[in-house]
Write a protein that holds these residues in place. Sequence first.
Motif, PDB file in Angstrom:
ATOM      1  N   ALA A  13       0.831  -1.207   0.000  1.00 12.51           N
ATOM      2  CA  ALA A  13       0.000   0.000   0.000  1.00 12.51           C
ATOM      3  C   ALA A  13       0.863   1.253   0.000  1.00 12.51           C
ATOM      4  O   ALA A  13       0.550   2.246  -0.675  1.00 12.51           O
ATOM      5  N   ALA A  39      -6.066   4.878  -5.687  1.00  3.89           N
ATOM      6  CA  ALA A  39      -7.213   4.013  -5.413  1.00  3.89           C
ATOM      7  C   ALA A  39      -6.757   2.584  -5.141  1.00  3.89           C
ATOM      8  O   ALA A  39      -7.320   1.882  -4.295  1.00  3.89           O
ATOM      9  N   GLY A  93      -5.772   2.310  -1.663  1.00  2.27           N
ATOM     10  CA  GLY A  93      -6.951   2.177  -0.816  1.00  2.27           C
ATOM     11  C   GLY A  93      -7.464   0.746  -0.757  1.00  2.27           C
ATOM     12  O   GLY A  93      -7.869   0.257   0.307  1.00  2.27           O
ATOM     13  N   VAL A 100      -5.228  -1.181   1.625  1.00  7.74           N
ATOM     14  CA  VAL A 100      -5.507  -0.857   3.034  1.00  7.74           C
ATOM     15  C   VAL A 100      -6.732  -1.640   3.508  1.00  7.74           C
ATOM     16  O   VAL A 100      -6.740  -2.202   4.614  1.00  7.74           O
ATOM     17  N   CYS A 101      -7.762  -1.690   2.673  1.00  8.53           N
ATOM     18  CA  CYS A 101      -8.956  -2.480   3.024  1.00  8.53           C
ATOM     19  C   CYS A 101      -8.617  -3.960   3.159  1.00  8.53           C
ATOM     20  O   CYS A 101      -9.147  -4.655   4.033  1.00  8.53           O
TER      21      CYS A 101
END
Length: 482
Positions: free
Chosen positions: A353, A452, A455, A458-459
């Motif tokens: 990330a 994106a 992101g 991270v999720c």
Amino acid sequence: MASTQFTSQKTLAASGARPGTTLAAVSVVQFMVSLDLTVVNVGLPRIGSGLGFSEVGLTWVIHAYALTFGGLLLLGGKIADRYGHKRVMLTGLGLFGLASLVGGLAQAPGQLVAARAAQGVGAAALAPAALALLASTFPGGKERVRAFGIWSGVNAAGGAAGVLAGGLLTQYAGWQWVMYINLPMAALALALAWRGIAQDGPSTRRGRPDVLGAVLATAGAALLVFGVVRTEQHPWTSTATLTTLAVAVVLLAAFVQVERTTKRDPLIRLGLLANRSLAGANLFALLFGGAMASLLYFVSLYLQRVLDSSPARTGVEFLPFTLGVIIGSTLAVRLGYKFAPRHVLITGGTLAAAGFAWFGLIRADGSFLVDALGPSVVASVGIGLCLAPTVSIATGGVAPHEAGAASGVLNSTRQIGAALGLAALGTAANDRTGETITPGTLTDGYALGMLAGAGLLVCAVLIVVLVLPRPERAVTEEAPKP
């Protein structure tokens, strides 16, 4: 535990299996399958001009492979469990090699697209059968950690090397060689598998196969991918896209209902999906696949369209990424001796990330050394750290006779995640750039896509923290000396 491993080794030896040769065969198979996901990307412009593709039709050189691969993986895993992992892998290798030869000889767009679709069918049989063989050959301990580390390294290296090979072959040998390159690899894998993998036992053809479930699962997964990849021509809110996705959801819901009520041999035992380890690994793979596909896509375009690199130079500039993945995979093996896969996955996801976020700072007047090299190394090491733990977690608690189904689910999730993620992030990037193609606007779109992707990762890390069960104890066995 040592007694169990010793018994397993005696059983393998008695059956004629050679674990080292099995690992080599599976590694060649996975490298070839991964390479074909990316090898044609850099050569698409010359393929289009050589065969007379339209701009829209050219995208189906990629999508035909992804659709059949992702849509048929679940069925491929079940067939491998039912009829024998070695049998299915050898059959898939033959089909893959034949399709590659036909694709290289193609004289019209339809012929190449059909050959790519046939490659996807072969890969859908190969991938789960090979992974199931790996899981059953190395059931636990240090040997399993090492085997999955090697597998993950060649898996990621194949995808990254595809960009390098595609660029060099297209520029110096002709685009046909992005297809012909599979022939020697398929022949090598066939030779290794024929001699080194134990013969399958009697076919387990008990009861009637769940044909309806297979049709629903395959059609639903393929239609889901098809609907998403078409968003390049039909916006997300268009009637065509919404209808396609709605039908896909209905088909997948019908598949779940059929699997719950069928009296035949189900395509997948739904109890598998209730396993927290398998469920968490698949959720991670869904997001991880989307992020990784976006990196290869956006960085390749940034290097060629903004920094004006040639196809061959673009391939060479992906070498640090390939090396980073190999380093990360090697570190995952070493860390796997002392830490649980869950902890390695968190570390790798976080590092990846960070690399994606760094890519979000690319500039229109930048250079490869300043803007791309650093984030490429950071992201690739993180990606390499994630590959083996994901597979190990997904297959670790699954019975040997269901290993093919579990690996089919995992591979299908990864491919669908790649298609969904790339389509979604590509749409976001195109919305940012609009109709202009200046370096500045293109860079803004690519940077948004990479942010994106960060992101998504991270999720994915949050899923590992919240969903995967905490290990009772970490692996404490001492790592072997080099």
